[in-house]
Design a protein around this motif. Structure first.
Motif, short mmCIF file in Angstrom:
data_model
loop_
_atom_site.label_atom_id
_atom_site.label_comp_id
_atom_site.label_asym_id
_atom_site.label_seq_id
_atom_site.Cartn_x
_atom_site.Cartn_y
_atom_site.Cartn_z
N ASP A 25 0.85 -1.18 0.00
CA ASP A 25 0.00 0.00 0.00
C ASP A 25 0.90 1.24 0.00
O ASP A 25 1.33 1.71 1.05
CB ASP A 25 -0.92 -0.01 1.22
CG ASP A 25 -1.95 1.09 1.19
OD1 ASP A 25 -1.72 2.14 0.53
OD2 ASP A 25 -3.00 0.93 1.83
N ASN A 71 -7.39 -11.01 -8.18
CA ASN A 71 -6.82 -10.93 -6.84
C ASN A 71 -6.56 -12.35 -6.33
O ASN A 71 -7.49 -13.07 -5.98
CB ASN A 71 -7.79 -10.18 -5.93
CG ASN A 71 -7.25 -9.98 -4.54
OD1 ASN A 71 -6.55 -10.82 -3.99
ND2 ASN A 71 -7.58 -8.85 -3.95
N GLN A 84 -13.08 -9.03 4.12
CA GLN A 84 -13.29 -7.64 4.55
C GLN A 84 -13.01 -7.48 6.04
O GLN A 84 -12.41 -6.49 6.46
CB GLN A 84 -14.69 -7.18 4.20
CG GLN A 84 -14.85 -6.92 2.71
CD GLN A 84 -16.22 -6.39 2.37
OE1 GLN A 84 -17.23 -6.85 2.89
NE2 GLN A 84 -16.26 -5.43 1.46
N ARG A 115 -9.35 -7.31 6.43
CA ARG A 115 -8.82 -6.00 6.00
C ARG A 115 -9.01 -4.96 7.10
O ARG A 115 -8.11 -4.17 7.38
CB ARG A 115 -9.52 -5.53 4.73
CG ARG A 115 -9.08 -6.27 3.49
CD ARG A 115 -9.79 -5.71 2.27
NE ARG A 115 -9.66 -6.61 1.16
CZ ARG A 115 -10.65 -7.06 0.43
NH1 ARG A 115 -11.89 -6.67 0.67
NH2 ARG A 115 -10.44 -7.88 -0.57
N SER A 133 -6.54 -5.34 9.83
CA SER A 133 -5.17 -5.00 9.46
C SER A 133 -4.93 -3.50 9.32
O SER A 133 -3.80 -3.07 9.15
CB SER A 133 -4.80 -5.69 8.14
OG SER A 133 -5.44 -5.06 7.05
N LEU A 134 -5.97 -2.70 9.43
CA LEU A 134 -5.83 -1.25 9.27
C LEU A 134 -5.04 -0.64 10.42
O LEU A 134 -5.15 -1.09 11.56
CB LEU A 134 -7.21 -0.58 9.21
CG LEU A 134 -8.10 -0.92 8.03
CD1 LEU A 134 -9.47 -0.27 8.21
CD2 LEU A 134 -7.47 -0.49 6.71
N SER A 153 -6.80 4.51 0.22
CA SER A 153 -6.43 3.12 0.50
C SER A 153 -7.64 2.33 0.99
O SER A 153 -7.78 1.15 0.65
CB SER A 153 -5.28 3.04 1.50
OG SER A 153 -5.66 3.45 2.77
N GLN A 205 -9.28 1.25 -2.07
CA GLN A 205 -8.56 0.15 -2.70
C GLN A 205 -8.83 -1.16 -1.98
O GLN A 205 -8.86 -2.22 -2.61
CB GLN A 205 -7.06 0.44 -2.73
CG GLN A 205 -6.69 1.54 -3.68
CD GLN A 205 -5.23 1.94 -3.56
OE1 GLN A 205 -4.56 1.63 -2.59
NE2 GLN A 205 -4.75 2.66 -4.56
N TYR A 206 -9.02 -1.12 -0.67
CA TYR A 206 -9.34 -2.32 0.11
C TYR A 206 -10.81 -2.72 -0.06
O TYR A 206 -11.24 -3.70 0.51
CB TYR A 206 -9.07 -2.09 1.60
CG TYR A 206 -7.64 -1.89 1.98
CD1 TYR A 206 -6.59 -2.44 1.24
CD2 TYR A 206 -7.31 -1.16 3.11
CE1 TYR A 206 -5.28 -2.24 1.62
CE2 TYR A 206 -6.00 -0.97 3.49
CZ TYR A 206 -4.99 -1.52 2.74
OH TYR A 206 -3.69 -1.33 3.11
N GLU A 207 -11.55 -1.91 -0.81
CA GLU A 207 -12.98 -2.14 -1.06
C GLU A 207 -13.80 -2.14 0.23
O GLU A 207 -14.73 -2.90 0.41
CB GLU A 207 -13.19 -3.44 -1.84
CG GLU A 207 -12.53 -3.40 -3.21
CD GLU A 207 -12.64 -4.70 -3.98
OE1 GLU A 207 -13.09 -5.72 -3.41
OE2 GLU A 207 -12.27 -4.69 -5.17
#
Length: 187
Positions: A9, A73, A113, A116, A119-120, A165, A168-170
């Motif tokens: 990222d 992906n 999700q 994700r 992980s932020l 970002s 981008q991570y949706e």
């Protein structure tokens, strides 16, 4: 002397640098890797199947469908394959089919999700939580709520990169441009 940086990222990485370092890094040559093609994903999944599952119990059409769902992906494709394999093993089904893939795809995507979000970084997560709690917010409200809830807020430029970002991570979607941008949670 040369410097080579590899990052998943770029925006998040740049946000941690000083302004002079950001300026210097943005003027360098960048190599961006494209998403995997359908055939490449099928090859990646076929290798996983060959080394971890009973090949004769996995339908080739199921592998192709997973590659379609993943849209380039590999992480997404492998997650769907794992979920489908667990579904088949857990129910003592004979074959991993397109129907199994279709049944598990929404749960696999929700799992990705959640990972994700976990992980932020602190500031990215705060921005996501602000948008997710409201469902949809205009940019100015996002910034105002972020500043109200954060003891040491990042600059608007850094926040903008964080919001990009998150897209981008949706996890979110932006609508509009500039000051008229609205942010919508995708969870």
């Amino acid at each position: 002397m040369s410097l080579i940086c590899i990052t998943v990222d770029e925006d998040e990485w740049l946000a941690e640098l000083s302004q002079p370092a950001i300026s210097r890094m943005q003027s360098t040559q960048t190599l961006r890797l494209d998403k995997y093609s359908q055939a490449e994903l099928v090859d990646i999944l076929a290798s996983r199947v060959a080394h971890g599952l009973i090949r004769s119990r996995v339908d080739d059409n199921a592998i192709a469908r997973i590659a379609d769902i993943a849209a380039g992906n590999a992480r997404h494709a492998i997650t769907v394959l794992r979920w489908a394999a667990q579904q088949v093993a857990g129910r003592d089904r004979a074959h991993l089919t397109v129907d199994v893939v279709e049944a598990v795809a929404p749960d696999a995507e929700a799992d990705m999700q959640r990972r994700r979000v976990r992980s932020l970084g602190t500031h990215q997560r705060l921005l996501f939580e602000i948008i997710n709690e409201a469902g949809e917010l205009d940019g100015e409200t996002v910034h105002a709520r972020y500043e109200a809830r954060c003891d040491a807020p990042k600059s608007r430029t850094t926040r903008w990169r964080y919001l990009k970002s998150l897209e981008q991570y949706e996890l979110i979607e932006s609508r509009g441009q500039g000051r008229g941008t609205d942010y919508v949670s995708l969870l």
